[in-house]
Design a protein around this motif. Structure first.
Motif, PDB file in Angstrom:
ATOM      1  N   VAL A  44       0.843  -1.203   0.000  1.00  0.00           N
ATOM      2  CA  VAL A  44       0.000   0.000   0.000  1.00  0.00           C
ATOM      3  C   VAL A  44       0.876   1.250   0.000  1.00  0.00           C
ATOM      4  O   VAL A  44       0.587   2.237  -0.693  1.00  0.00           O
ATOM      5  CB  VAL A  44      -0.947  -0.008   1.220  1.00  0.00           C
ATOM      6  N   ALA A  45       1.974   1.208   0.758  1.00  0.00           N
ATOM      7  CA  ALA A  45       2.882   2.352   0.811  1.00  0.00           C
ATOM      8  C   ALA A  45       3.525   2.630  -0.544  1.00  0.00           C
ATOM      9  O   ALA A  45       3.936   3.759  -0.829  1.00  0.00           O
ATOM     10  CB  ALA A  45       3.967   2.106   1.862  1.00  0.00           C
ATOM     11  N   ARG A  46       3.596   1.602  -1.391  1.00  0.00           N
ATOM     12  CA  ARG A  46       4.154   1.774  -2.735  1.00  0.00           C
ATOM     13  C   ARG A  46       3.086   2.156  -3.752  1.00  0.00           C
ATOM     14  O   ARG A  46       3.376   2.260  -4.941  1.00  0.00           O
ATOM     15  CB  ARG A  46       4.850   0.484  -3.179  1.00  0.00           C
ATOM     16  N   GLY A  47       1.840   2.328  -3.295  1.00  0.00           N
ATOM     17  CA  GLY A  47       0.790   2.774  -4.191  1.00  0.00           C
ATOM     18  C   GLY A  47      -0.182   1.710  -4.650  1.00  0.00           C
ATOM     19  O   GLY A  47      -1.049   1.974  -5.487  1.00  0.00           O
ATOM     20  N   TRP A  48      -0.068   0.493  -4.112  1.00  0.00           N
ATOM     21  CA  TRP A  48      -0.994  -0.564  -4.497  1.00  0.00           C
ATOM     22  C   TRP A  48      -2.374  -0.296  -3.889  1.00  0.00           C
ATOM     23  O   TRP A  48      -2.475   0.123  -2.730  1.00  0.00           O
ATOM     24  CB  TRP A  48      -0.500  -1.916  -3.990  1.00  0.00           C
TER      25      TRP A  48
END
Length: 251
Positions: A44-48
């Motif tokens: 999630v932190a990578r944009g997923w």
């Protein structure tokens, strides 16, 4: 200046960061986090999207054998289980280039094979992985190409098979050390044991028969990447006592 996938690591660092993932040797996360949180929230932190991140977390935790422990705090897991959780978190990113710093250090044989399988599946999916290791068996088992480095200097590189093929020997014999060992050819001194090399199976059989009358035979097998490493990086050849037979001494 270094580039990753064609992007300048200084001027285009944002593009580089989007395409790489890195697992340091000491991967530190909160002890109260669970394996599922480590993998899913990292994505999630990578944009997923959250839904995709959760599905990906399940896939990778199942792959490394941690799905049953997905909700246990890391502090309650063994060192090997925590290691698998961090490996899963990095490989799950599906980054184009992944850096792994000794990902299997401290793992037992069975768990190491689980991690190896996960790494090879990632490579099969199109990613490039740069893995550092001191385990020559690991390098020759899962590496497509290896680079042998000594004190920051590259001394050899290529496919594991090609590096091993350059050795002038085919077999290695681990034997108890005894006086007169140098008469049997080139060897590596391991203190109370030694590794003697043979150029063929026939020579190996003959050496075993002769050596067995002097000391215990502990192992016989084919040479591998470790032998290439010792010869190219760690070894230095000295003249054997009383004759011109070379001896390799491990520093």
């Amino acid at each position: 200046r270094a580039r990753v996938l064609g992007f300048d690591i200084v001027r285009e660092y944002r593009e580089v960061r989007r395409r790489i993932a890195y697992m340091p040797q000491e991967f530190i996360v909160g002890w109260d986090h669970t394996p599922f949180e480590v993998v899913a929230w990292g994505l999630v932190a990578r944009g997923w999207p959250i839904g995709d991140a959760k599905a990906q977390a399940r896939r990778w935790l199942e792959l490394v054998g941690l799905w049953e422990e997905r909700n246990r705090p890391l502090r309650t897991l063994s060192g090997g289980q925590r290691r698998r959780a961090t490996v899963a978190a990095v490989l799950a990113t599906e980054a184009d280039v992944i850096f792994l710093d000794e990902p299997t250090v401290g793992l037992d044989v069975e768990v190491r094979h689980v991690v190896w399988r996960a790494i090879r599946e990632t490579v099969a999916g199109g990613a490039s992985i740069l893995l550092t290791t001191h385990d020559m068996g690991e390098a020759e088992t899962i590496g497509d190409r290896v680079v042998l480095i000594n004190e920051g200097v590259t001394v050899a590189e290529g496919k594991p098979y090609d590096l091993v093929k350059e050795l002038p020997y085919e077999y290695r014999i681990v034997v108890g050390k005894f006086d007169g060992l140098e008469e049997y050819g080139e060897y590596i001194d391991l203190g109370d044991r030694a590794v003697i090399y043979a150029r063929s199976y026939g020579e190996a059989v003959r050496l075993v028969e002769e050596l067995a009358s002097h000391a215990p035979i502990y192992m016989i097998g084919r040479v591998g990447l470790e032998d290439a490493y010792l010869r190219l990086v760690r070894g230095h050849v000295e003249a054997g006592a009383g004759d011109s037979v070379p001896r390799v001494q491990v520093g």
